[in-house]
Design an enzyme around this catalytic site. Sequence first.
Site, short mmCIF file in Angstrom:
data_model
loop_
_atom_site.label_atom_id
_atom_site.label_comp_id
_atom_site.label_asym_id
_atom_site.label_seq_id
_atom_site.Cartn_x
_atom_site.Cartn_y
_atom_site.Cartn_z
N CYS A 139 -9.28 -14.04 22.30
CA CYS A 139 -9.13 -12.74 22.97
C CYS A 139 -10.34 -12.45 23.85
O CYS A 139 -11.48 -12.68 23.45
CB CYS A 139 -8.98 -11.63 21.92
SG CYS A 139 -8.81 -9.97 22.61
N CYS A 194 -15.10 -5.87 20.85
CA CYS A 194 -14.14 -5.10 20.06
C CYS A 194 -14.38 -5.30 18.57
O CYS A 194 -14.68 -6.40 18.11
CB CYS A 194 -12.73 -5.55 20.44
SG CYS A 194 -11.42 -4.78 19.47
N CYS A 225 -11.62 -7.55 15.38
CA CYS A 225 -11.72 -8.89 14.79
C CYS A 225 -13.18 -9.25 14.55
O CYS A 225 -14.08 -8.73 15.20
CB CYS A 225 -11.11 -9.95 15.71
SG CYS A 225 -9.35 -9.76 16.02
N CYS A 256 -4.16 -7.87 22.81
CA CYS A 256 -4.51 -7.87 21.39
C CYS A 256 -3.67 -8.92 20.68
O CYS A 256 -2.47 -8.71 20.46
CB CYS A 256 -4.30 -6.50 20.74
SG CYS A 256 -4.78 -6.50 18.99
N GLN A 285 2.71 -2.59 4.19
CA GLN A 285 1.93 -3.81 4.37
C GLN A 285 1.80 -4.11 5.86
O GLN A 285 2.71 -3.89 6.64
CB GLN A 285 2.57 -4.98 3.63
CG GLN A 285 2.65 -4.81 2.12
CD GLN A 285 1.27 -4.80 1.45
OE1 GLN A 285 0.28 -5.24 2.02
NE2 GLN A 285 1.23 -4.28 0.23
N PHE A 316 1.73 2.75 -8.66
CA PHE A 316 1.32 2.90 -7.26
C PHE A 316 2.38 2.23 -6.38
O PHE A 316 2.09 1.40 -5.53
CB PHE A 316 -0.06 2.28 -7.01
CG PHE A 316 -1.14 2.76 -7.94
CD1 PHE A 316 -1.83 3.94 -7.67
CD2 PHE A 316 -1.46 2.04 -9.08
CE1 PHE A 316 -2.84 4.37 -8.53
CE2 PHE A 316 -2.46 2.46 -9.94
CZ PHE A 316 -3.15 3.63 -9.67
N GLU A 322 4.38 6.93 -8.37
CA GLU A 322 3.67 7.06 -7.10
C GLU A 322 3.18 8.49 -6.93
O GLU A 322 3.87 9.44 -7.32
CB GLU A 322 4.60 6.68 -5.94
CG GLU A 322 4.11 7.00 -4.55
CD GLU A 322 2.78 6.36 -4.22
OE1 GLU A 322 1.92 7.06 -3.65
OE2 GLU A 322 2.58 5.16 -4.54
N ASP A 346 -0.41 -1.85 -7.78
CA ASP A 346 -0.82 -2.07 -6.39
C ASP A 346 -1.60 -0.84 -5.93
O ASP A 346 -1.14 -0.08 -5.07
CB ASP A 346 0.40 -2.31 -5.51
CG ASP A 346 0.02 -2.66 -4.07
OD1 ASP A 346 -1.17 -2.94 -3.83
OD2 ASP A 346 0.90 -2.63 -3.20
N CYS A 388 -6.26 -4.90 -2.53
CA CYS A 388 -6.78 -5.12 -1.18
C CYS A 388 -8.31 -5.07 -1.16
O CYS A 388 -8.91 -5.01 -0.09
CB CYS A 388 -6.21 -4.09 -0.20
SG CYS A 388 -6.61 -2.38 -0.62
#
Length: 397
Positions: free
Chosen positions: A47, A53, A56, A131, A235, A262, A282, A328, A354
């Site tokens: 890119c 930027c 990334c 992008c 996701q 969750f 949730e 999750d 995550c």
Amino acid sequence: MKKIIRLASKGDGVTEDGQFVPNSVPDDYISDDGKLEFGAHHIEPVCRHFSVCGGCRLQYADEEVYKNFLTDRIAEAFHQQALSAPVLKTAHLSPPYSRRRVALRAFKAGKKLTLGYNKTSSHQLVDIVECPLLDKNLFKAAMDLRSFLQKWLAPRSLAQIEMTLADQGIDCLLVMPFPETLEATEAITAFAAEKGFARLSIDQGYGVETRWESERVTVTLGAVPVTLPAHAFLQATKDGEQTLVHMVKEAVGDAHFVADLFSGLGTFALSFEKDKRVYAAEGMRDAVLALKQAAALAGKAVFVEHRDLFRRPLQKDELVRFECIILDPPRAGAKEQIANLAILPNGRIVYVSCNPATFARDAKTLLEAGWVLHWVKPVGQFPWSLHVEMVGLFTKM
């Protein structure tokens, strides 16, 4: 000359004697005068905005190095908890041009509109013209917004942009001041219809107002269309979602009575066949309502409860009913819920995370209570970033 032997957690290369070298990868060399010699794993960034930027971080690392980096991030998190690294499966990477959701910003200074991501470690914006992260339809929609924002974003004003690729097309939320005039209202409708947006909403600080929605906006999860609320978690890539679902279903195995904690919109709860009975908990009300409606229309045996699992985690007497429990949680992890899971006499836990740090912290609680961690699967949904998702299987006999 010093050889780069690994990448540190923030993506910098590290030499054998501990020197940190930005923009380097293993098998690069750094000379005494600071000149970097590229090795076989150092590739050309794809890119034009890279290095400026902040979207990334590691475009110059090849796939082998990047997979190892994501795997090492999980191993290092376990070492920080004084734990041995778990069995780590080969990392899965989502391909470029696969992101289906994005958060951008736009700022208008005089007549100049800047739309893009923040610069690295800065609040300044990079005006993007390409992008390689985003699905091409998503990027096109972002560029289509330029003309609309050029006219309707007030000078010296900032717009926060959330865009998702839904079943019907682009769902766009603009957080910005907006004129309450007939001309402005008609302009939204005309723009959204012309560009083929599925939904366009405005939030001026008083909550989300849908200004255009040609039909009910949904996202398909487990072959079930689910109404997509504003700000709902999804996701980042369909590819990553499918990988996570595959690993979760493999870990759940033949368990018949399953808890999905969750649960969000039902990424995992809706993926199971109708022979499984699923309890889904949730804390976000809109997600609960969407999942309830979708499960009912699909005839799925999913019972959904609106429950804040941080303030009111499931207790031992509730948890013992389930043959398998999926978690999750958000980046903060599930410390409160894990404490109650740890004391169960036996069972199976599938933990999706995550955040390597909170995953390792919660894993330590389970391991110290007699649970066994069989494997962890790293999933890279954010190409060239420092972020990694993971699925881990715990059992206790």
